[in-house]
Every structure is written in structure tokens, then in C-alpha cells.
Design a protein around this motif. Sequence first.
Motif, PDB file in Angstrom:
ATOM      1  N   UNK A   1       5.788  -0.296   8.362  1.00  0.00           N
ATOM      2  CA  UNK A   1       6.180  -0.675   7.007  1.00  0.00           C
ATOM      3  C   UNK A   1       5.195  -0.151   5.976  1.00  0.00           C
ATOM      4  N   UNK A   2       3.911  -0.145   6.327  1.00  0.00           N
ATOM      5  CA  UNK A   2       2.904   0.402   5.420  1.00  0.00           C
ATOM      6  C   UNK A   2       3.199   1.863   5.103  1.00  0.00           C
TER       7      UNK A   2
ATOM      8  N   UNK B   1      -4.142  -3.501  10.064  1.00  0.00           N
ATOM      9  CA  UNK B   1      -2.954  -4.269  10.422  1.00  0.00           C
ATOM     10  C   UNK B   1      -2.863  -4.379  11.942  1.00  0.00           C
ATOM     11  N   UNK B   2      -2.143  -5.390  12.432  1.00  0.00           N
ATOM     12  CA  UNK B   2      -2.136  -5.671  13.860  1.00  0.00           C
ATOM     13  C   UNK B   2      -0.842  -5.282  14.569  1.00  0.00           C
ATOM     14  N   UNK B   3       0.293  -5.401  13.915  1.00  0.00           N
ATOM     15  CA  UNK B   3       1.554  -5.150  14.610  1.00  0.00           C
ATOM     16  C   UNK B   3       2.087  -3.758  14.300  1.00  0.00           C
TER      17      UNK B   3
ATOM     18  N   UNK C   1      -3.813   5.894  14.093  1.00  0.00           N
ATOM     19  CA  UNK C   1      -4.730   6.795  13.401  1.00  0.00           C
ATOM     20  C   UNK C   1      -4.420   6.872  11.910  1.00  0.00           C
ATOM     21  N   UNK C   2      -3.137   7.011  11.591  1.00  0.00           N
ATOM     22  CA  UNK C   2      -2.750   7.200  10.191  1.00  0.00           C
ATOM     23  C   UNK C   2      -2.782   5.881   9.426  1.00  0.00           C
ATOM     24  N   UNK C   3      -2.100   4.858   9.950  1.00  0.00           N
ATOM     25  CA  UNK C   3      -2.043   3.577   9.240  1.00  0.00           C
ATOM     26  C   UNK C   3      -3.421   2.947   9.102  1.00  0.00           C
ATOM     27  N   UNK C   4      -4.280   3.168  10.106  1.00  0.00           N
ATOM     28  CA  UNK C   4      -5.622   2.594  10.070  1.00  0.00           C
ATOM     29  C   UNK C   4      -6.489   3.114   8.950  1.00  0.00           C
ATOM     30  N   UNK C   5      -6.118   4.218   8.354  1.00  0.00           N
ATOM     31  CA  UNK C   5      -6.862   4.753   7.212  1.00  0.00           C
ATOM     32  C   UNK C   5      -6.638   3.933   5.945  1.00  0.00           C
ATOM     33  N   UNK C   6      -5.563   3.156   5.924  1.00  0.00           N
ATOM     34  CA  UNK C   6      -5.191   2.456   4.698  1.00  0.00           C
ATOM     35  C   UNK C   6      -5.335   0.945   4.782  1.00  0.00           C
TER      36      UNK C   6
ATOM     37  N   UNK D   1       6.386   2.261   2.978  1.00  0.00           N
ATOM     38  CA  UNK D   1       6.180   1.906   1.574  1.00  0.00           C
ATOM     39  C   UNK D   1       5.295   2.923   0.861  1.00  0.00           C
ATOM     40  N   UNK D   2       4.229   3.341   1.516  1.00  0.00           N
ATOM     41  CA  UNK D   2       3.252   4.215   0.872  1.00  0.00           C
ATOM     42  C   UNK D   2       3.816   5.610   0.606  1.00  0.00           C
ATOM     43  N   UNK D   3       4.637   6.115   1.548  1.00  0.00           N
ATOM     44  CA  UNK D   3       5.108   7.493   1.433  1.00  0.00           C
ATOM     45  C   UNK D   3       6.600   7.607   1.138  1.00  0.00           C
TER      46      UNK D   3
END
Length: 308
Positions: free
Chosen positions: A196-197, A188-190, A180-185, A200-202
Motif C-alpha cells: 500500500x505504501x 512497516x511489518x506486513x 528493500x524498496x518499501x524499507x527506504x520510506x 500510494x507513493x508512486x
Amino acid sequence: MSKKLVCYGELLWDLLPAGEWPGGAPMNVAYHLHKLKCDTTLISRVGKDKHGAGLIALLSQWGMSTDYISTNRYHPTGIVYAHAGDGHEMKYDIVFPSAWDHIIWDERFTSLMQDSEYLVFGSLACRNHTSANTLFALLEAAKTKVLDINLRPPHFSYQVVEQLLHKANILKLNLEELELIAGRYAALHTVADKVQLLQDRFGIGTIVVTLGASGAMLNMDGNIYRHPGYRIQVADTVGSGDAFLAGMLSKLIDAAPPAAMLDFACAMGALIASYTGACPNYHAGEIEKVKNFSRAEALFTQQPISGT
């Protein structure tokens, strides 16, 4: 263990098909930390009703401090209606408003935070501005901030989630919450790439993802650790993620190697899933039995435990 922990947020009753059980992620984490001999304080609020009195009595019976559990005469003690969905995953109807939505600042919190190393909190405590304001004041004073994200639609906003992520030093979430969270940015598949996203982002040094029956993955300072999980006869999964987090934090305090920390956390989560309710009566020695049972079953079936 000399490092103290504070758990902040909801304190309530889970109404399960099997009956009423004490719950709320912060209380569950505090309970298991207490069972693991960690010095833990819970900050929450209950109503001036029989459910609130029952929770206070239980905490006292367990030997846990109630010094920072206030009483609200205007709002009832929290209630959650829980039922099992597919694959043993639980679905929740979290009643609003509840007493824990109205945790007000107490001047004693300042010295409590000065004496504590970890603050454990979640996003659910931010669904009402009163408890949210108190949480953000605590975060200003906290040393190590442990975010157990706990997304429960419709009780969160992505704007507040982002604010909490920017505060966190340690993040624990499940696979659905990660997506839910990573999909906003990014698409990605794994699991590793999504973690890692967020890292890095936060700027979050430690992120751990629980993967249900597939175990868990930990990214600690850029190093990735995986655990396949432990086989167990599941009673329900209520509170198993909270037990996982408590197990991980107890080993973090002990300065255990990351792989050992993840192993212990997975065993803790599996153990609690074998019981009904989030805060069953158990002893720490049962954690090793979970490991032995899982190893024996794997040898018997001659098949590897599924990886992540």
C-alpha cells in the motif's frame, strides 16, 4: 487475443550446474506469453558470436519474432552464472558489459509501441545508459507500463528504480525486493502495508508480490487478493517469477477476475519451477495438472496449504 505486448531488455544464456539455458527476464516473459498464444514482441540485442546466433536460432525455432533483436559486433551476448542458494533461491553473477546493455533506438519502435497495449520492462536494462535511454524513450510512447523490478545488486540504483516506479501502471516484485524498496520510506511489518505504501507513493494501480513457497499477493485498485501457491517438486526456480508474470498478463488481457488471474499466475510459476531452466518445453494443459496435483496432495496430507 488482440492486445499486443512488447518485452524489453536482457537476452542471454543462464549457465547453470545442469548446463546452458536461454534466459533473461524479458525473454522469459515473452516466451511464456508466446506459449499462451499472446501476440508478443521482444526488443533486445545479442553479440555477433555463437551464443547470439544460438539465441536467434532458438527464438526462430519457437516461432517467436526476431525482427527487433539487433546484433552488436563490439560486445558479447549476455552470460549469467547461476547457482542455487538456500531454499531453492537462485544467486546470479550477471556479466558486464553485454550486448543487451547497448540496445539502441530504432525508428521502428515508434510504430511498434503505437500498435501495442503493454510494455514489459525491468530495472536491469538500466544498468548501462544506452539501453536505459532507449527504455525511457519507449516508456514515453507506451500505453500500459508493466515493471518487473528485478533488483540484482550491484546492477541498480535507487534513483533509477524510483524513476521507473513513477512510470509503472503494473508492478511485479518479490518479497525481498518489496522489503528493500518499501524499507527506504517506512518501517512497516506486513506485506499488505508495504504494498500500500508503494501504491500510494508512486500511484501504481496494480502491484503483485510473489512470496516463494507461500504463494502471492495482489493489490488491484485497493482490493487485496491472496493465493497460497501450489505445491510442486522443485527442479529450480529460474524463470518461475517470469512465468508467473506471463500467466498474470495473459489473464489480464482476457479480462479474468483478479482472483482467477492470481490463481493462474501461481500455477504457471509452480509449473516452471518443476522444470530445469527458464524456458522449458511444455504445453499449457500442464497448468491444470499442477492445480490437480496440489489439491490431491493437500487432501492426502489432511493439512491446509500454508497461507501468506
